[in-house]
Design an enzyme around this catalytic site. Sequence first.
Site: not given
Ligand code: NDP
Ligand code: 2IT
Length: 451
Positions: A130, A170
């Site tokens: 990461k 992420d």
């Molecule tokens: P984005 O940046 O696209 O969206 C994040 C969302 O979560 C936004 O709505 C954001 O709001 C909110 N958020 C972030 N930090 C906080 C906080 N401290 N408190 C409240 N809301 C918060 O990220 P992703 O959708 O990609 O990621 C979301 C989660 O999913 C994370 O935990 C990430 O690690 C996990 N994840 C993502 C993957 C991926 O492929 N993208 C794969 C697997 C897991 P705001 O705009 O106000 O910050």
């Molecule tokens: O938390 C996760 O699994 C991710 N943000 C995606 C990682 C990836 O390499 O696609």
Amino acid sequence: MHVDTQSAIDNFMSEVRSRNGHEPEFLQAVQEVADTVIPYIVQHDIYHGKNILLRMVEPERLISFRVAWVDDKGEIHVNRGYRIQMNSAIGPYKGGLRFHPTVNASVLKFLAFEQVFKNSLTTLPMGGAKGGSDFDPKGKSDDEIMRFCHAFMSELCRHIGPNTDVPAGDIGVGAREIGYLFGAYKKTRNEFTGVLTGKGLSWGGSQIRPEATGYGTVYFAQSMLQTKGESIEGKNVVISGSGNVAQFAAEKVLQLGGKVLTLSDSGGYIYDPDGIDEQKLTFVMDLKNNKRGRIMTYVKEYPKATYHEGKRPWDVKCQIALPCATQNELTGEDANQLIKNGVIAVSEGANMPSTPEAIHLFHDHKILFAPGKASNAGGVATSGLEMSQNSLRISWTREEVDVKLRSIMSDIHDACTHYGMEEDGYCNYVKGANIAGFVKVADAMLAQGVI
Ligand code: NDP
Ligand code: 2IT
């Protein structure tokens, strides 16, 4: 639990704490794995006495670097960049990059540690990593984002490569950022390779990668519900977040006939009693992805909905909860409220969104509970499929990728039930995911010797 097993866990954790005492998120993630995996190690001679878990909690490499960049007014800023290369026993390092002001070594070490188990569960050959930065993309212009990404990659490019370490998105890193990062890598290294995943479709990206994490989270919920003769259809679903994962979790819930009641961001949540339908979701996607706006704007467009500032959506009555925002966003108190309101399944789209107290409550009440390392693995699994397509220099169709994603999610569900099924027929998916993820990596480490 046997006294000796408990003291093995306690001794292990006190050693981990003595080295990482100032890293609460990392300790939280390690504790959960220790509690479920050490009892398994104790019962299996091949793993016993090899300090395998102690080796797994120490990153193979932790890279930290300065990122200096110039804003639109000509002012110079300095951020901290990181890449934590946790474990490469089963494949090249793989995992996302997070740009958020809360990023520090503890947060990234917890994410990298989780990633090792998650990637192992996908059945694909990927190690765990990461990275990211404490850079805050909010309120920055496109040009500022580009300059930051180029500056970040000018250092990161020395440490990654298609056979070494393959980052992705992420929080705060989506298609736009991956584009700028890829451009900088290609220019500096003078090679067009699959060094990042989540790329655009015209330059090596895979169909379904943007959708994969959210879709996979819902596929996993579907598999859990099936074990109880239930389905998504007709269920009320509460979702947190409104970013990549939340948007496509909502889309899949709608396709399967569920009703999406909430979305949120760090400012608060919106509740739409009529449900967020396809048209309203299109509005949200445009708002968040193109206009880079806030979720509160939803209630201006749809006045029947309400905005709850500074709150999380867990007090809204639902049968299914999908936490898709960030770590520790669902506490013991929230879990109690969800249980009181009749929740039957919780599938984590985010990484470690439920606190240990919340997880204990879900287990005590026999709620179907999927930990992120199993239920959100669809994202990195599809990244693995993007890597395969890049290596072969071919592209699979949307249908081909979706079939593979569904099959991987179903295999992860089966692996969790294999190791997590308890005598009373309740599946502890946390235990199942941790042991299934551990076994593959541990076997590879044993085969490769002490390195
Ligand atoms: P984005 O940046 O696209 O969206 C994040 C969302 O979560 C936004 O709505 C954001 O709001 C909110 N958020 C972030 N930090 C906080 C906080 N401290 N408190 C409240 N809301 C918060 O990220 P992703 O959708 O990609 O990621 C979301 C989660 O999913 C994370 O935990 C990430 O690690 C996990 N994840 C993502 C993957 C991926 O492929 N993208 C794969 C697997 C897991 P705001 O705009 O106000 O910050
Ligand atoms: O938390 C996760 O699994 C991710 N943000 C995606 C990682 C990836 O390499 O696609």
